[in-house]
Every structure is written in C-alpha cells, then in structure tokens.
Design an enzyme around this catalytic site. Structure first.
Site, PDB file in Angstrom:
ATOM      1  N   PRO A 195      -3.637   0.491  18.953  1.00 53.01           N
ATOM      2  CA  PRO A 195      -3.445   0.147  17.523  1.00 53.01           C
ATOM      3  C   PRO A 195      -3.734   1.158  16.397  1.00 53.01           C
ATOM      4  O   PRO A 195      -3.328   0.639  15.159  1.00 53.01           O
ATOM      5  CB  PRO A 195      -4.477  -1.104  17.418  1.00 53.01           C
ATOM      6  CG  PRO A 195      -5.527  -0.829  18.474  1.00 53.01           C
ATOM      7  CD  PRO A 195      -5.023   0.008  19.413  1.00 53.01           C
TER       8      PRO A 195
ATOM      9  N   HIS B  48       0.747  -1.395  -0.052  1.00 49.92           N
ATOM     10  CA  HIS B  48      -0.148   0.013  -0.122  1.00 49.92           C
ATOM     11  C   HIS B  48       0.977   1.301   0.066  1.00 49.92           C
ATOM     12  O   HIS B  48       1.543   1.507   0.811  1.00 49.92           O
ATOM     13  CB  HIS B  48      -1.180   0.012   1.328  1.00 49.92           C
ATOM     14  CG  HIS B  48      -2.219  -0.787   1.258  1.00 49.92           C
ATOM     15  ND1 HIS B  48      -3.055  -0.586   1.985  1.00 49.92           N
ATOM     16  CD2 HIS B  48      -2.385  -1.795   0.375  1.00 49.92           C
ATOM     17  CE1 HIS B  48      -4.003  -1.766   1.572  1.00 49.92           C
ATOM     18  NE2 HIS B  48      -3.527  -2.329   0.707  1.00 49.92           N
TER      19      HIS B  48
ATOM     20  N   TYR C 203      -9.005   5.486   7.646  1.00 48.37           N
ATOM     21  CA  TYR C 203      -9.117   5.866   9.108  1.00 48.37           C
ATOM     22  C   TYR C 203     -10.155   7.120   9.258  1.00 48.37           C
ATOM     23  O   TYR C 203     -10.114   8.080   8.684  1.00 48.37           O
ATOM     24  CB  TYR C 203      -7.936   6.436   9.612  1.00 48.37           C
ATOM     25  CG  TYR C 203      -6.799   5.341   9.906  1.00 48.37           C
ATOM     26  CD1 TYR C 203      -5.911   5.017   8.861  1.00 48.37           C
ATOM     27  CD2 TYR C 203      -6.564   4.649  11.105  1.00 48.37           C
ATOM     28  CE1 TYR C 203      -5.118   4.048   8.726  1.00 48.37           C
ATOM     29  CE2 TYR C 203      -5.707   3.638  11.236  1.00 48.37           C
ATOM     30  CZ  TYR C 203      -4.994   3.634  10.219  1.00 48.37           C
ATOM     31  OH  TYR C 203      -3.946   2.366  10.285  1.00 48.37           O
TER      32      TYR C 203
ATOM     33  N   TYR D 204       4.106   6.838  10.055  1.00 49.25           N
ATOM     34  CA  TYR D 204       3.338   5.519   9.840  1.00 49.25           C
ATOM     35  C   TYR D 204       4.140   4.581   9.093  1.00 49.25           C
ATOM     36  O   TYR D 204       3.760   3.419   9.361  1.00 49.25           O
ATOM     37  CB  TYR D 204       2.186   6.134   8.949  1.00 49.25           C
ATOM     38  CG  TYR D 204       0.970   5.219   8.505  1.00 49.25           C
ATOM     39  CD1 TYR D 204       0.008   5.088   9.590  1.00 49.25           C
ATOM     40  CD2 TYR D 204       0.906   4.111   7.843  1.00 49.25           C
ATOM     41  CE1 TYR D 204      -1.040   4.035   9.355  1.00 49.25           C
ATOM     42  CE2 TYR D 204      -0.025   3.281   7.556  1.00 49.25           C
ATOM     43  CZ  TYR D 204      -0.928   3.103   8.277  1.00 49.25           C
ATOM     44  OH  TYR D 204      -1.968   2.042   8.380  1.00 49.25           O
TER      45      TYR D 204
ATOM     46  N   LYS E  75       1.455   0.096  15.094  1.00 50.74           N
ATOM     47  CA  LYS E  75       2.698   0.058  15.378  1.00 50.74           C
ATOM     48  C   LYS E  75       3.135  -1.118  16.289  1.00 50.74           C
ATOM     49  O   LYS E  75       4.286  -1.486  16.386  1.00 50.74           O
ATOM     50  CB  LYS E  75       3.244   1.262  16.158  1.00 50.74           C
ATOM     51  CG  LYS E  75       3.023   2.543  15.551  1.00 50.74           C
ATOM     52  CD  LYS E  75       4.564   2.722  14.699  1.00 50.74           C
ATOM     53  CE  LYS E  75       4.095   3.478  13.671  1.00 50.74           C
ATOM     54  NZ  LYS E  75       4.165   3.027  12.130  1.00 50.74           N
TER      55      LYS E  75
END
Ligand code: RFL
Ligand code: PHB
Length: 400
Positions: free
Chosen positions: A302, A81, A210, A394, A306
């Site tokens: 979460p 991704h 998200y 990220y 990570k």
C-alpha cells in the site's frame, strides 16, 4: 436491495463477480453506456460498506467517478491534496505534487465512502447487485455461452452472460477458475505488515506524511478533517493486545518526527488491524470469456496508494473494450485488454515496490543499506528531477 427480483434474473451481458471498487465501478461505466450487467457479491452490503481500506484517489480515478456521475459527495467531502511530506531521521520535506506535475492533485476520500456511493448509485439506477451470493461458480468460460451459478436464501441462481468480469479480489473464485498452466504469477511477500489505526481526531498535518525511521516506517493519513488514519510498520505476527492505543501514539510520535508529534492529537482508536504487504501479478488477465480486474489479478504493497487506483484503471480499460465490442462486434479491444492493462500495472508495481524499499526497515537493513536509503531520500529532497519522478508516479500514470 434487489433481492427476490434479481435472484430471478437469468440473462445479462456482463456478469461481474465482486462488489469491491473494481466491480461496482465497472458496472456503472457499462451502465452509462447502455451495457447491462449484474454484480454478484458473497458478503452482505453492511460488510462491504464497512471495510476500511485505501484512502487516496488518483486524478484518473476521480475523473472516472466524475464521468459516471457518482461524484457529488466526493466533490463535497473529499480533500484535494497538492503534495505530501517525506521524513527521514526528523528531516522533513514536501513533494509539491501540483507544481511538479503541471497541476495534478490527489483526492483523499476513503474507499469505504466511494464504495457506499457506488452501491447507492446502483440502487438508484436499478443496476442489480446481489449481496450474500454464496458459492459463486463460473461455467463454460471457454465456450460461447458462459454462465454463473450461486445460492442465496436457499435458492439456486443462474445467470447466462456474454462475458464474466472477475473483480473478486485476491482470494476470489475467478482467478482460481483459470487452469494453472494458462497463468503465470509473479510474487513477493514482504517480511512485515502495517498496523493501522483509525481515530476521530484531527490529522497532525493537512497532508500525508511518509516516514523512514530506524525503528521502521510510519504513515500519517486521514479520512477527513476530523478523522485520522495512521500506520506503523510491524511484524506480521504482531499481537494487537501488545499495542494499546497509547503505545501506538507514542511510537507514531517517535517515527513521524517532532513537528508531526507536536501537532498530533491522540484519541481512542475506532479500528485497529494488521495487513500484510505483497507484490503479485497474474498474467494474462484474460482466459477466454473471463476478464480479471483489480486485486483479482494483482496486489501492490500500500505504500504508493495504488491498489484501489489500479482497480479503477483496469475497469476503465475493460469497459472501453467491452463497449467497443458491443458497438462494432469487433473483439480487437478485448484481445488487447490484458496487454494494455498490464503495461500500466507493472509500472505501478515497480513504484510501489521501490517506495516500500525506500521507506521500510527490512530484516537485512544493515547500517550500510540504511545509509543508502537516507542518501536517496536526501537526493530526492534536493533534486527537482527526482521529485518529478516521484510525483508523476504518485498522482498516477496516464490512463493510455
Ligand atoms: P476488493 O476490494 O477486494 O473487492 C473484491 C470483492 O469481491 C468479493 N468476493 C466475492 N464475491 C463473490 N464470490 C466470491 N467467491 C468472492 N470472493 C471475493 C469480496 O467480498 C469483495 O467485496 O477488490 P477490488 O475491487 O479489486 O479493489 C481493490 C482494492 O480494494 C485494493 O486494491 C485496496 O483496498 C488495497 N488496499 C489498500 N490499498 C491502498 O491503496 N491503500 C490502503 O491503505 C490499502 N489498505 C488494502 C488495504 C487491501 C486490504 N485487503 C485486501 C485485505 C487494507 C486491506 C486489509
Ligand atoms: C490510507 O489513508 O489508508 C493510505 C494512504 C496512503 C497510502 C496508503 C494508505 O499510501
């Protein structure tokens, strides 16, 4: 695998407690460099292989799996991704990870699959993993000859080693073996959980979404092109009986926004559970000959994906330190392990805490604080500098 034979083992270089990602990965990192270890796991192989947990691997974690040669299925089936989406009040934008980080990606590949691959590698390579080891106990950790004992099939096992790696998760025995006076802990427990659902339906988008919604956070994730993983922020005491699949799909459709809702395929859940959210760090990560790694030493909520990746970076640092010791006899790198690992851990703790705060509804989220969240998301949408900050955290900070 390795049952009768391994219960007779009496000596190894590194005893590893726990066959989660941290323990199994550490074993292979040591094995490819010629250092022997034995993994002791309290659960059965079937149980360990069926636990549904994380889904996003950082580039650094993928690189480690490449390096130890446990990568064939991940390279075949994992989904690369180059970005993810953020949604606030139906306003959706994409964070282009690849572009913002100079070519870095993440890999969507379930922790369950990575665990299966590592166990299979252990079997093929003959690196011992002892499942169903009951009552694992650590002894002589502050002396020169530590050893570990356990029971299996009614027999007592005993393993003398040079070092013990405590990779046994948050509830494990390793951290609890350290006297409280020698450990400092930092903790934040969040006043909500994540209700997760797994279903054999195609994902609603080709990347993760998200969402910050006034009814609470939602996440659209996946395990493959035909298997979806979704989460809803929910009270910790939520009764799953009150959440039949249809209600979950309806709520996801509202929180993820109209574009995702239009593409969302519904289907029966094959797993449904609630997990709590916590930030936690125990310092230092070493006590004499015991070294903690992964969830045994720290927990992140979460939201930043990570947890698993920190377990991987810890064992990368720990394997380097152990290999330096076995190569030269010097303990310098072992002495530096805790400090080196914690520097990276605290930054991931910060990112996970920040991202949770930005996207969730808290009991004290009043109209003003929600405006602050929306303004910050809108700023990220419009500012390349802000997006770079999000993206580089990220995809994972360097393993340096
Ligand atoms: P693990 O995976 O918990 O593995 C520890 C292993 O040690 C064993 N064990 C013992 N063995 C012998 N003797 C004892 N006394 C023992 N006590 C425990 C356990 O059975 C287990 O096999 O820790 P590790 O290796 O450090 O890996 C960490 C990751 O698993 C963890 O950070 C993530 O999965 C966290 N996490 C998530 N992270 C994400 O990034 N995204 C997620 O969606 C996500 N979902 C989750 C999660 C963690 C969860 N837990 C811990 C309850 C969902 C859940 C439910
Ligand atoms: C997951 O797919 O389980 C997942 C993905 C991203 C997260 C957390 C969990 O931030």
């Amino acid at each position: 695998m390795k049952t009768r034979e391994t219960t007779r083992l009496s000596r190894t270089q590194v005893a590893i407690i726990g066959a989660g990602p941290a323990g199994l990965l550490l074993q292979q990192l040591l094995h490819v460099a010629g250092v022997e270890s034995v993994v002791l796991e309290q659960r059965s192989r079937a149980y360990v292989e069926s636990r549904i947990r994380a889904g996003v691997l950082e580039q650094g974690t993928v690189d480690l799996l490449d390096r130890i040669g446990v990568n064939a299925r991940m390279r075949r089936e994992g989904l690369v991704h180059g970005g993810f989406s953020l949604v606030a009040d139906d306003d959706r934008f994409r964070v282009n990870l690849r572009d913002l980080t100079g070519g870095m990606n993440v890999m969507v590949y379930g922790q369950t699959e990575m665990t299966k691959d590592l166990i299979e590698a252990a079997e093929l390579r003959g690196t011992p993993v002892i499942f169903e080891a009951e009552g694992v106990a650590l002894h002589g950790v502050d002396g020169d000859r530590p050893f570990v004992t356990w029971r299996k099939d009614g027999q007592e096992g005993r393993l003398v080693c040079d070092f013990i790696a405590g990779c046994d998760g948050f509830h494990g025995v390793s951290r609890q073996s350290i006297p409280q006076r020698d450990l400092t802990t930092y903790e934040r427990v969040y006043p909500f959980g994540w209700l997760g659902i797994l279903a054999d339906v195609p994902p609603c988008d080709h990347e993760l979404i998200y969402a910050n919604h006034e009814r609470g956070f939602a996440l659209a994730s996946m395990r493959s092109e035909t298997r979806s993983r979704y989460y809803l922020q929910a009270p910790m005491d939520v009764n799953l009986a009150d959440w039949p699949d249809e209600r979950i799909w309806d709520e996801l459709a509202v929180r993820l926004g109209p574009a995702a809702a239009a593409n969302m395929r519904r289907g029966p859940s094959i797993e449904k559970s609630v997990a709590g959210l916590r930030s936690f760090v125990a310092e230092p990560m070493r006590w004499h000959r015991l070294f903690l790694a992964g969830d045994a030493a720290h927990i992140v909520p979460p939201t930043g994906a990570k947890g698993l990746n920190l377990a991987a970076s810890d064992v990368h640092f720990l394997s380097e330190a152990l290999l330096a010791y076995y190569g030269s006899g010097s303990t310098n790198a072992l002495d530096a392990y805790s400090g080196r690992a914690l520097k990276r851990i605290w930054k991931a703790e910060r990112f996970s805490w920040w991202f949770t705060g930005l996207t969730h509804r808290f009991p004290d989220t009043d109209a003003f604080s929600r405006r602050m969240q929306i303004a910050e998301l809108d700023y990220i949408k419009e500012s390349r500098a802000a997006q770079v900050t999000v993206a580089e955290n990220y995809v994972g900070l360097p393993l340096s």
